[in-house]
Design a protein around this motif. Structure first.
Motif, PDB file in Angstrom:
ATOM      1  N   ARG A 274       0.707  -1.058  -0.034  1.00  0.00           N
ATOM      2  CA  ARG A 274       0.019   0.020  -0.019  1.00  0.00           C
ATOM      3  C   ARG A 274       0.917   1.417   0.086  1.00  0.00           C
ATOM      4  N   TYR A 275       2.098   1.092  -0.045  1.00  0.00           N
ATOM      5  CA  TYR A 275       3.238   2.239   0.147  1.00  0.00           C
ATOM      6  C   TYR A 275       3.885   2.337  -1.201  1.00  0.00           C
ATOM      7  N   ASP A 276       4.148   3.459  -1.440  1.00  0.00           N
ATOM      8  CA  ASP A 276       4.737   3.943  -2.612  1.00  0.00           C
ATOM      9  C   ASP A 276       6.222   3.867  -2.518  1.00  0.00           C
ATOM     10  N   ILE A 277       6.977   2.756  -2.805  1.00  0.00           N
ATOM     11  CA  ILE A 277       8.394   2.593  -2.258  1.00  0.00           C
ATOM     12  C   ILE A 277       9.382   2.461  -3.613  1.00  0.00           C
ATOM     13  N   ALA A 278      10.154   3.540  -3.818  1.00  0.00           N
ATOM     14  CA  ALA A 278      11.089   3.334  -4.986  1.00  0.00           C
ATOM     15  C   ALA A 278      12.293   2.569  -4.639  1.00  0.00           C
ATOM     16  N   ILE A 279      12.420   1.381  -5.136  1.00  0.00           N
ATOM     17  CA  ILE A 279      13.253   0.316  -4.759  1.00  0.00           C
ATOM     18  C   ILE A 279      13.770  -0.421  -6.154  1.00  0.00           C
ATOM     19  N   THR A 280      15.064  -0.437  -6.508  1.00  0.00           N
ATOM     20  CA  THR A 280      15.323  -1.206  -7.748  1.00  0.00           C
ATOM     21  C   THR A 280      15.639  -2.721  -7.438  1.00  0.00           C
ATOM     22  N   ASP A 281      15.643  -3.394  -8.687  1.00  0.00           N
ATOM     23  CA  ASP A 281      15.894  -4.725  -8.637  1.00  0.00           C
ATOM     24  C   ASP A 281      17.184  -4.872  -8.127  1.00  0.00           C
ATOM     25  N   ASP A 282      18.280  -4.202  -8.303  1.00  0.00           N
ATOM     26  CA  ASP A 282      19.687  -4.562  -7.892  1.00  0.00           C
ATOM     27  C   ASP A 282      19.690  -4.268  -6.225  1.00  0.00           C
ATOM     28  N   GLN A 283      18.771  -3.306  -5.722  1.00  0.00           N
ATOM     29  CA  GLN A 283      18.621  -3.123  -4.166  1.00  0.00           C
ATOM     30  C   GLN A 283      18.002  -4.333  -3.554  1.00  0.00           C
ATOM     31  N   ILE A 284      17.004  -4.937  -4.380  1.00  0.00           N
ATOM     32  CA  ILE A 284      16.559  -5.987  -3.760  1.00  0.00           C
ATOM     33  C   ILE A 284      17.180  -7.312  -3.697  1.00  0.00           C
ATOM     34  N   GLU A 285      17.972  -7.161  -4.713  1.00  0.00           N
ATOM     35  CA  GLU A 285      19.210  -8.464  -4.593  1.00  0.00           C
ATOM     36  C   GLU A 285      19.900  -8.118  -3.662  1.00  0.00           C
TER      37      GLU A 285
ATOM     38  N   ASP B 222       7.901  13.860  -1.801  1.00  0.00           N
ATOM     39  CA  ASP B 222       6.552  13.810  -2.472  1.00  0.00           C
ATOM     40  C   ASP B 222       5.760  12.689  -2.369  1.00  0.00           C
ATOM     41  N   GLY B 223       5.657  12.261  -1.008  1.00  0.00           N
ATOM     42  CA  GLY B 223       4.761  11.138  -0.967  1.00  0.00           C
ATOM     43  C   GLY B 223       5.409   9.618  -1.243  1.00  0.00           C
ATOM     44  N   LYS B 224       6.649   9.672  -1.567  1.00  0.00           N
ATOM     45  CA  LYS B 224       7.312   8.211  -2.242  1.00  0.00           C
ATOM     46  C   LYS B 224       8.394   8.039  -1.254  1.00  0.00           C
ATOM     47  N   THR B 225       8.770   6.849  -0.743  1.00  0.00           N
ATOM     48  CA  THR B 225       9.943   6.359  -0.200  1.00  0.00           C
ATOM     49  C   THR B 225      10.845   5.915  -1.052  1.00  0.00           C
ATOM     50  N   ILE B 226      12.265   6.844  -0.606  1.00  0.00           N
ATOM     51  CA  ILE B 226      13.340   6.502  -1.839  1.00  0.00           C
ATOM     52  C   ILE B 226      14.216   6.019  -0.881  1.00  0.00           C
ATOM     53  N   VAL B 227      14.580   4.559  -1.325  1.00  0.00           N
ATOM     54  CA  VAL B 227      15.517   3.666  -0.982  1.00  0.00           C
ATOM     55  C   VAL B 227      16.815   3.677  -1.514  1.00  0.00           C
ATOM     56  N   ASP B 228      18.006   4.062  -0.765  1.00  0.00           N
ATOM     57  CA  ASP B 228      19.140   4.277  -1.303  1.00  0.00           C
ATOM     58  C   ASP B 228      20.177   3.119  -0.676  1.00  0.00           C
ATOM     59  N   ASP B 229      21.490   3.023  -1.645  1.00  0.00           N
ATOM     60  CA  ASP B 229      22.444   1.843  -1.236  1.00  0.00           C
ATOM     61  C   ASP B 229      22.846   2.003   0.145  1.00  0.00           C
ATOM     62  N   ALA B 230      23.247   3.389   0.404  1.00  0.00           N
ATOM     63  CA  ALA B 230      23.833   3.722   1.822  1.00  0.00           C
ATOM     64  C   ALA B 230      23.013   3.025   2.991  1.00  0.00           C
ATOM     65  N   THR B 231      21.866   3.413   2.793  1.00  0.00           N
ATOM     66  CA  THR B 231      20.826   2.939   3.923  1.00  0.00           C
ATOM     67  C   THR B 231      20.937   1.250   4.067  1.00  0.00           C
ATOM     68  N   ILE B 232      20.811   0.633   3.136  1.00  0.00           N
ATOM     69  CA  ILE B 232      20.781  -0.934   2.749  1.00  0.00           C
ATOM     70  C   ILE B 232      22.241  -1.127   3.492  1.00  0.00           C
ATOM     71  N   ALA B 233      23.456  -0.412   3.127  1.00  0.00           N
ATOM     72  CA  ALA B 233      24.731  -1.208   3.382  1.00  0.00           C
ATOM     73  C   ALA B 233      24.810  -0.962   5.049  1.00  0.00           C
ATOM     74  N   SER B 234      24.447   0.078   5.647  1.00  0.00           N
ATOM     75  CA  SER B 234      24.630   0.666   7.046  1.00  0.00           C
ATOM     76  C   SER B 234      23.599  -0.501   7.885  1.00  0.00           C
ATOM     77  N   LEU B 235      22.574  -1.035   7.216  1.00  0.00           N
ATOM     78  CA  LEU B 235      21.620  -1.888   8.015  1.00  0.00           C
ATOM     79  C   LEU B 235      22.141  -3.092   7.962  1.00  0.00           C
ATOM     80  N   ALA B 236      22.770  -3.682   6.932  1.00  0.00           N
ATOM     81  CA  ALA B 236      22.923  -4.860   6.528  1.00  0.00           C
ATOM     82  C   ALA B 236      24.261  -5.797   6.958  1.00  0.00           C
ATOM     83  N   LYS B 237      25.333  -4.755   7.746  1.00  0.00           N
ATOM     84  CA  LYS B 237      26.512  -5.143   7.971  1.00  0.00           C
ATOM     85  C   LYS B 237      26.897  -6.510   8.494  1.00  0.00           C
TER      86      LYS B 237
END
Length: 426
Positions: free
Chosen positions: A174-185, A213-228
Motif C-alpha cells: 500500500r506504500y509507494d516505495i522506490a526500490i530497484t531490482d539491484d537493491q532487492i538483490e 513527495d509521498g514516495k519512499t526513496i531507498v538508497d544503497d547507503a541505507t541498505i549497507a548500513s543496516l545489513a553489515k
C-alpha cells in the motif's frame, strides 16, 4: 500499519504459499500429497533460524484444517501441555507446533508422548540443533519424519521480498516505495538465506529511508548500513557452530583455500576464538602431520599470537595458518597408526613386554632376567645415527605393522628410512 512485524504478517497461510524447501514440500513430494489429503504425520523440522520451520508449521495447519496450537519449549510448562491434551480429547485430534523442542525436559516429554503415540496430538517439532544429538530418542521415535531444511537461495529471497512489496494487506504494497531490482538483490544476499532477516531488513530499510513527495526513496547507503552483520549466525554452543568447525577442517583437508577462509571468517565472527584455535592445532597434526612436520609448530605460534592479540587482529595469524595448512602436503599416517595400535589392545592383542626392554634401574633386575638389551647408539648405521636389530614388540605381536607411510612431502624421506630398516631386520 499493523503492529505485528513484517515477517509475522507475511507468514505463509497454506503449503502453496511456501517459497523454497521444495525437496520436502514440493507438489510431487509424498509429504505434500499426504497433507493435501488431510493426513498429517508427526515430524521434526531441523535447520538454522529463519529458513522456514515456523512458517511450514503454520502452512501445514492452514492446509490441514486441524485445530492448531503453538508452544515454545523455552517458555512452556507442564500445565500448557496438559491444556492441549484436554483440547485433544475434546476435538479428537489437534496439531501442536513445538518450537525449540530440544529444550523440553523429561517431565514435559513424558506428559506429551503417549498422546503423540496414540495420534491424538500431531506433533511438529522445530529445532536449530541436530535432532540426533539434542532431541530425546523417545520424541524422535514417534516422529515419522525428520526433515532437514536448507538455507534459502538468493532467488527464493528475492521472490519473498517482491511478494512483501506487492502485498497490500499484509506487506508493504500500500506504500509507494522506490526500490530497484539491484537493491532487492542486495537485501536478498545480505540476509544470507534467512527469510525472517530478509523481511526484517526490508522493513527496517523502509522506515530508515527518506520520503519525497509521498514516495519512499531507498538508497544503497541505507541498505549497507543496516545489513553489515545480518548474515552472521553465531550460537557458539549450537550444532551450526560445530558444523562450521567441521566444514573448516574438511576444507583444509581438501586443500580448498577459499572455502577454508570462508568458514574461518564465519567462525571468527561468532567470537569463539578458543574453539577455533583448538581445532586449528588438531588439524595441524591430524591432517598435515608428518608430510610437513614443521606446520605443527608454525600453527602453534599462530595460535599463541592470536591469543595475545585477541580479535579482530587475531584473524591475521590465523589466516596465515589456514592458508599454510591448505597448501601443505598432507598425511594422517601417524595418528592412524596409533589408532590401529589402540584397536589392537582393545581387541585383546596384548602380550608380555620382552625381558630385555624392562626396567633395570634397581638391584635384582638381572635375577629376574631383565638382561640382553643392546644400546642402539653403540651401533652406528650410516648417517642415521644408531640402530640394532632386536625385538621390541611382545612375542604375540612380532611382525605386526601399524604404521603405513604416506608418500607425501617430508614423509617421503621418512618412508624411505622406514622401509630400509624393515629390510635390515632378520
Amino acid at each position: 500499519m499493523a503492529i505485528e512485524p513484517l515477517p509475522y504478517r507475511m507468514r505463509p497461510k497454506t503449503l502453496d504459499d511456501i517459497i523454497g524447501q521444495q525437496h520436502i514440500l514440493g507438489k510431487e513430494t509424498a509429504l505434500y500429497k499426504m497433507i493435501a489429503k488431510q493426513h498429517v504425520p508427526s515430524m521434526l523440522l531441523y535447520g538454522e533460524p529463519g529458513i522456514g520451520k515456523t512458517s511450514i508449521a503454520h502452512a501445514i495447519a492452514g492446509s490441514s484444517q486441524l485445530p492448531f496450537f503453538s508452544l515454545n519449549a523455552t517458555q512452556a510448562g507442564k500445565k500448557d501441555v496438559e491444556d492441549i491434551i484436554v483440547e485433544a480429547r475434546i476435538s479428537g485430534k489437534v496439531l501442536l507446533f513445538l518450537d525449540e523442542i530440544h529444550r523440553f525436559n523429561k517431565l514435559q516429554q513424558d506428559t506429551l508422548l503417549p498422546h503423540v503415540e496414540s495420534g491424538a496430538i500431531v506433533l511438529i517439532g522445530a529445532t536449530t540443533e541436530n535432532p540426533f544429538h539434542d532431541v530425546n530418542p523417545a520424541i524422535r521415535s514417534r516422529c515419522g519424519e525428520i526433515l532437514q531444511l536448507h538455507r534459502l537461495s538468493v532467488d527464493d529471497m528475492t521472490t519473498i521480498i517482491h511478494r512483501a512489496l506487492a502485498d497490500e494487506k499484509n506487506g508493504l504494497g500500500r506504500y509507494d516505495i522506490a526500490i530497484t531490482d539491484d537493491q532487492i538483490e542486495q537485501l536478498a544476499i545480505a540476509s544470507n538465506g534467512d527469510a525472517r532477516k530478509a523481511l526484517t531488513l526490508l522493513e527496517s530499510v523502509y522506515y530508515a529511508s527518506d520520503e519525497r513527495d509521498g514516495k519512499t526513496i531507498v538508497d544503497d547507503a541505507t541498505i549497507a548500513s543496516l545489513a553489515k552483520r545480518i548474515g552472521v549466525y553465531g550460537d557458539q554452543q549450537g550444532s551450526h557452530f560445530y558444523n562450521l568447525l567441521s566444514a573448516l577442517q574438511k576444507s583444509v583437508r581438501g586443500s580448498d583455500v577459499d572455502a577454508a577462509l570462508y568458514y574461518l571468517a564465519h567462525l571468527l565472527e561468532s567470537g569463539d576464538l578458543t574453539a577455533v584455535n583448538r581445532r586449528l592445532l588438531v588439524m595441524a597434526y591430524e591432517d598435515v602431520g608428518l608430510a610437513n612436520a614443521h606446520v605443527g609448530s608454525q600453527v602453534l605460534a599462530a595460535v599463541q599470537a592470536s591469543e595475545r592479540l585477541g580479535l579482530p587482529e587475531a584473524r591475521i595469524p590465523l589466516a596465515n595458518a589456514v592458508v599454510l595448512m591448505c597448501l601443505s602436503e598432507k598425511s594422517n599416517s601417524a595418528y592412524k597408526a596409533l589408532d590401529a595400535a589402540i584397536e589392537a589392545i582393545h581387541s585383546g592383542k596384548t602380550g608380555d613386554i620382552p625381558l630385555h626392554l624392562r626396567d633395570t634401574h634397581y638391584k635384582g633386575a638381572q635375577s629376574l632376567g631383565h638382561v640382553g638389551y643392546e644400546y642402539p647408539h653403540n651401533h652406528p648405521i650410516g648417517t642415521f645415527g644408531g640402530w640394532v636389530d632386536q625385538q621390541y614388540l611382545p612375542d604375540v605381536l612380532v611382525g605386526t605393522h601399524f604404521y603405513t607411510p604416506v608418500i607425501a612431502g617430508e614423509e617421503k624421506r621418512l618412508a624411505t628410512i622406514y622401509e630400509r630398516l624393515q629390510q635390515f631386520k632378520k
